[in-house]
Structures are given as structure tokens and as C-alpha cells.
Design an enzyme around this catalytic site. Structure first.
Site, mmCIF file in Angstrom:
data_model
loop_
_atom_site.group_PDB
_atom_site.id
_atom_site.type_symbol
_atom_site.label_atom_id
_atom_site.label_comp_id
_atom_site.label_asym_id
_atom_site.label_seq_id
_atom_site.Cartn_x
_atom_site.Cartn_y
_atom_site.Cartn_z
ATOM 1 N N LEU A 161 0.755 -1.260 -0.031
ATOM 2 C CA LEU A 161 -0.203 0.020 -0.082
ATOM 3 C C LEU A 161 0.873 1.367 -0.083
ATOM 4 O O LEU A 161 0.585 2.213 1.014
ATOM 5 C CB LEU A 161 -0.830 0.032 1.206
ATOM 6 C CG LEU A 161 -1.988 0.822 1.152
ATOM 7 C CD1 LEU A 161 -2.807 0.923 -0.282
ATOM 8 C CD2 LEU A 161 -3.082 0.723 2.544
ATOM 9 N N GLY A 162 1.821 1.359 -0.715
ATOM 10 C CA GLY A 162 2.502 2.433 -1.307
ATOM 11 C C GLY A 162 2.066 3.288 -2.031
ATOM 12 O O GLY A 162 0.734 3.647 -2.149
ATOM 13 N N ILE A 174 1.875 3.898 -5.182
ATOM 14 C CA ILE A 174 1.357 3.208 -6.782
ATOM 15 C C ILE A 174 0.043 2.822 -6.129
ATOM 16 O O ILE A 174 -1.036 3.033 -6.966
ATOM 17 C CB ILE A 174 2.321 2.137 -7.344
ATOM 18 C CG1 ILE A 174 3.558 3.041 -7.733
ATOM 19 C CG2 ILE A 174 1.491 1.526 -8.369
ATOM 20 C CD1 ILE A 174 4.527 1.876 -8.115
ATOM 21 N N SER A 201 -0.367 -4.703 4.077
ATOM 22 C CA SER A 201 0.752 -3.781 3.971
ATOM 23 C C SER A 201 1.022 -3.581 5.507
ATOM 24 O O SER A 201 0.376 -2.397 6.229
ATOM 25 C CB SER A 201 0.878 -2.616 3.209
ATOM 26 O OG SER A 201 2.008 -2.012 3.317
ATOM 27 N N SER A 244 3.107 -2.209 7.790
ATOM 28 C CA SER A 244 3.618 -1.216 8.255
ATOM 29 C C SER A 244 2.961 0.156 7.928
ATOM 30 O O SER A 244 3.156 1.053 8.686
ATOM 31 C CB SER A 244 4.892 -0.945 7.778
ATOM 32 O OG SER A 244 4.987 -0.587 6.234
ATOM 33 N N ARG A 296 7.592 -6.021 -8.153
ATOM 34 C CA ARG A 296 8.997 -6.467 -8.440
ATOM 35 C C ARG A 296 8.869 -8.066 -8.876
ATOM 36 O O ARG A 296 8.266 -8.874 -8.394
ATOM 37 C CB ARG A 296 9.834 -6.389 -7.393
ATOM 38 C CG ARG A 296 10.013 -4.940 -6.841
ATOM 39 C CD ARG A 296 10.692 -4.196 -7.752
ATOM 40 N NE ARG A 296 10.998 -2.868 -7.418
ATOM 41 C CZ ARG A 296 11.564 -1.781 -8.303
ATOM 42 N NH1 ARG A 296 11.888 -2.105 -9.275
ATOM 43 N NH2 ARG A 296 11.783 -0.444 -7.691
ATOM 44 N N ASP A 348 4.070 -6.810 -16.131
ATOM 45 C CA ASP A 348 4.838 -5.921 -16.506
ATOM 46 C C ASP A 348 6.407 -6.073 -16.167
ATOM 47 O O ASP A 348 7.214 -5.459 -16.587
ATOM 48 C CB ASP A 348 4.267 -4.607 -16.240
ATOM 49 C CG ASP A 348 5.162 -3.305 -17.006
ATOM 50 O OD1 ASP A 348 5.342 -3.532 -18.002
ATOM 51 O OD2 ASP A 348 5.745 -2.586 -16.140
ATOM 52 N N GLU A 364 14.978 -9.867 -16.566
ATOM 53 C CA GLU A 364 14.570 -8.634 -17.658
ATOM 54 C C GLU A 364 15.846 -8.500 -18.414
ATOM 55 O O GLU A 364 16.899 -8.457 -18.030
ATOM 56 C CB GLU A 364 13.992 -7.611 -16.949
ATOM 57 C CG GLU A 364 12.913 -7.947 -16.166
ATOM 58 C CD GLU A 364 11.937 -6.450 -15.722
ATOM 59 O OE1 GLU A 364 12.633 -5.384 -15.985
ATOM 60 O OE2 GLU A 364 11.130 -6.692 -15.198
ATOM 61 N N HIS A 392 7.957 -4.461 -19.248
ATOM 62 C CA HIS A 392 8.377 -3.198 -18.326
ATOM 63 C C HIS A 392 8.136 -1.788 -18.682
ATOM 64 O O HIS A 392 9.158 -1.146 -18.825
ATOM 65 C CB HIS A 392 9.782 -3.418 -17.972
ATOM 66 C CG HIS A 392 9.904 -2.832 -16.219
ATOM 67 N ND1 HIS A 392 10.778 -3.475 -15.466
ATOM 68 C CD2 HIS A 392 9.638 -1.742 -15.750
ATOM 69 C CE1 HIS A 392 10.782 -2.927 -14.250
ATOM 70 N NE2 HIS A 392 9.966 -1.986 -14.624
#
Length: 338
Positions: free
Chosen positions: A165-166, A168, A187, A189, A249, A272, A277, A296
Site C-alpha cells: 500500500l505504497g 502506486i 501492508s 507497516s 517487482r 509488466d 529482464e 516493463h
């Protein structure tokens, strides 16, 4: 100004012509040159030896640069005080020791969250509507839907789970409002107040999140503890007809488990990011039917990279005015980056 003995800090800008056009279009370049009339502009790409020579010759206090920049040498710490990086991860550019010695480093931070969230929404809709399946089938096999009951789904009213839950995820939550979805997130934290403000249910565990999500969006950070965190056990908990989307990630997800979930349970996938990669040509992911793949592309599109240039110009103004900078890469942030 951080260096009170100088009326004007020495500034070196290193970019390719394309990076300059995208990150520093004429109006932003004009603002940069007005702030630093004597800046030195060096065209990238440079060989490592040329780069080190430029740093020794110019001895800049500030470096402004983008992707096509060779790694900084440790000797740069003798004069360099601020690296204004226009892009994301700095791990391949800045040795950790330079930050330990006090080098200030900033990047694009959360300024790109809106475009990544936009791409997340694209992949969610693509997976639900089976765009990956039909795009390949129509182009390569001449197929068409059979009857009036295709295996497609709508986003409206779905249960959407966010792993992480950052910035983005928070932007994505706002984009999802018109779809009247039920949002959950895991999330640990993040404080309860953030969940309340965004009208998001706090999942008790990852098992809770996966088992109650029709759409699971993977946006957890790429820290060592998260390596292959998402594997068979969690993927099996996703409901029938669920979709799994990853813009976080690649290393967080066990790709072999994803392939198994696709082949054995028909899980629809949209990706994505990948553990390796570019995605290897022989990756089993490339041979799945029910999958949508992007190479990506989730970051800022070229037309929105000017946002990063505007942020950099603002930070440079803060630097010369001795004000706190935005999106500073401290050691903790550096260690969490990939």
C-alpha cells in the site's frame, strides 16, 4: 546554498539527446539554465573513462543525469554533493559508500505513481477481458468468439486486493473508485488511518488477501524477505476466474508457480515485471495462452517524463535555497531498492 563559499555551484548535466527531449523539454531546460547559467552540459552516452575524466575536470558540486549514465566513482565524493537523478533506482549508479559519506541523492520517487497506477488499471482490464488470449488468437490463428458467452469479466463490483500500500497502490485505489470495487490491502507497516482514508479493508494476512480477491495486484517492495513470497500456496487461494497482476517487482513472485497456476487452474495473468529482464525468449510465460505481457512499460511514458524534469528543477531550487529536498535516497531506501 549548501556551499556558502560559492556564489554559484558547479553543475554538470549528462543526458542523451532523447533523454533531454523527454525529461528536459525547452521550457524546463530554460528554467535550469536560468538557475545555473554556467552549467556544463555533456552528451551521453560516455565511456566510463570519459565520464571519470569529465568529473575530474569539472569537479561538479551537482550532477543532473538520467539512465545513460555510467556508475559514479568513489573519488567523486571529494567534490560532488548532490546527485539529482531523473529516473528510479540508483543502485547501479551510486556506490552505497558515497551515500554513507554524505552524498545527497534524489530520484523521481512517487512522481511516477500515477502513470504506473494507470498501467496497473490497463493490465487489470486486459486480464479480465482476456485481451492477451484474444489478441494472439485473432492475429495468429484467425479465431473468433464462439456463441454469446465468452469467458470475459467486468471490473465493476469486483473484489480487488493490493499486496502493498505504497504510493502506486494509493493512486490505483483512486483510479478504481468509479468501478465501485471492494478494496482490500495487506501492508503491515501502513497505519490504520491510511486504510480508513482510502476506504480500504486491512487484510489480516496474505492468505486473507489472496483468498478474498477476484483481482490481486502485486505491488510489494523487492526486499530480500519478499523473494518468491508469492508461490503455489498463495496462488492456490485465489478464487476461480481470478486474475493476478504484477507491476511491483519480479523477484517477489515464483514464476514457475505462476505457470502452474495458469496451466492447472486457468489463472489469468498480466505482467509488466519479471525476475529476469529482458524476459528470456524461452520463458514458459511466453507460451501461456491466458496471459497479457508487457516489457516493463509501467513507468512514466515519454510524454509524462517531463513531470520528472519539473520535480528535478524544484529540487535543485530547494538545494540552492538550503531547503529540504523531496525523494531523498537514504541508506534504508537504497537497501530496499532493486
Amino acid at each position: 546554498m549548501n556551499n556558502a563559499s560559492q556564489a554559484q555551484p558547479t553543475v554538470l548535466v549528462l543526458m542523451t539527446e532523447q533523454e533531454k527531449n523527454e525529461f528536459m523539454p525547452p521550457d524546463i531546460e530554460a528554467g535550469l539554465r536560468e538557475m545555473f547559467p554556467n552549467l556544463v552540459w555533456v552528451d551521453a552516452p560516455l565511456e566510463v573513462g570519459q565520464w571519470h575524466y569529465s568529473l575530474r575536470e569539472q569537479r561538479p558540486e551537482i550532477v543532473v543525469c538520467a539512465w545513460e549514465t555510467p556508475p559514479l566513482p568513489l573519488e567523486a565524493a571529494e567534490h560532488l554533493k548532490y546527485l539529482c537523478f531523473l529516473c528510479g533506482s540508483v543502485r547501479s549508479l551510486v556506490p552505497r559508500e558515497l551515500i554513507e559519506r554524505g552524498l545527497i541523492v534524489t530520484n523521481w520517487g512517487s512522481i511516477v505513481s500515477n502513470t504506473v497506477a494507470e498501467c496497473s488499471l490497463l493490465l487489470i482490464l486486459s486480464a479480465l477481458r482476456r485481451v492477451g488470449n484474444w489478441s494472439v488468437a485473432m492475429r495468429t490463428r484467425g479465431e473468433w468468439k464462439q456463441g454469446r458467452h465468452p469467458d470475459t469479466l467486468s471490473l465493476f463490483g469486483r473484489r480487488v486486493g493490493l499486496h502493498g500500500l505504497g504510493a502506486i497502490s494509493r493512486e490505483l485505489a483512486r483510479l478504481l473508485v468509479p468501478f465501485n470495487v471492494e478494496l482490500s490491502a495487506y501492508s503491515p507497516s501502513v497505519p490504520d488511518e491510511t486504510y480508513r482514508k482510502l476506504n480500504i479493508r486491512r487484510a489480516d494476512s496474505l492468505e486473507d488477501l489472496f483468498s478474498t480477491s477476484d483481482v490481486l495486484v502485486e505491488l510489494a517492495p523487492g526486499k530480500p524477505d519478499n523473494y518468491h513470497l508469492v508461490g503455489d500456496d498463495l496462488l492456490r487461494l485465489l478464487p476461480q476466474q481470478a486474475v493476478f497482476v504484477n507491476l511491483g517487482r519480479g523477484m517477489v513472485v515464483d514464476e514457475a508457480a505462476l505457470v502452474r497456476a495458469s496451466r492447472e487452474r486457468g489463472l489469468h495473468i498480466a505482467l509488466d515485471v519479471y525476475e529476469t529482464e529482458p524476459l528470456p525468449a524461452d520463458s514458459p510465460l511466453r507460451r501461456l495462452d491466458n496471459i497479457t505481457l508487457l516489457p516493463h512499460l509501467g513507468g512514466p511514458t515519454p510524454d509524462r517524463r517531463r513531470d520528472c524534469g519539473e520535480l528535478a528543477l524544484q529540487n535543485l531550487g530547494y538545494y540552492v535555497s538550503d531547503l529540504p529536498l523531496m525523494n531523498v535516497i537514504d541508506l534504508g531506501t537504497y537497501d530496499r531498492a532493486t
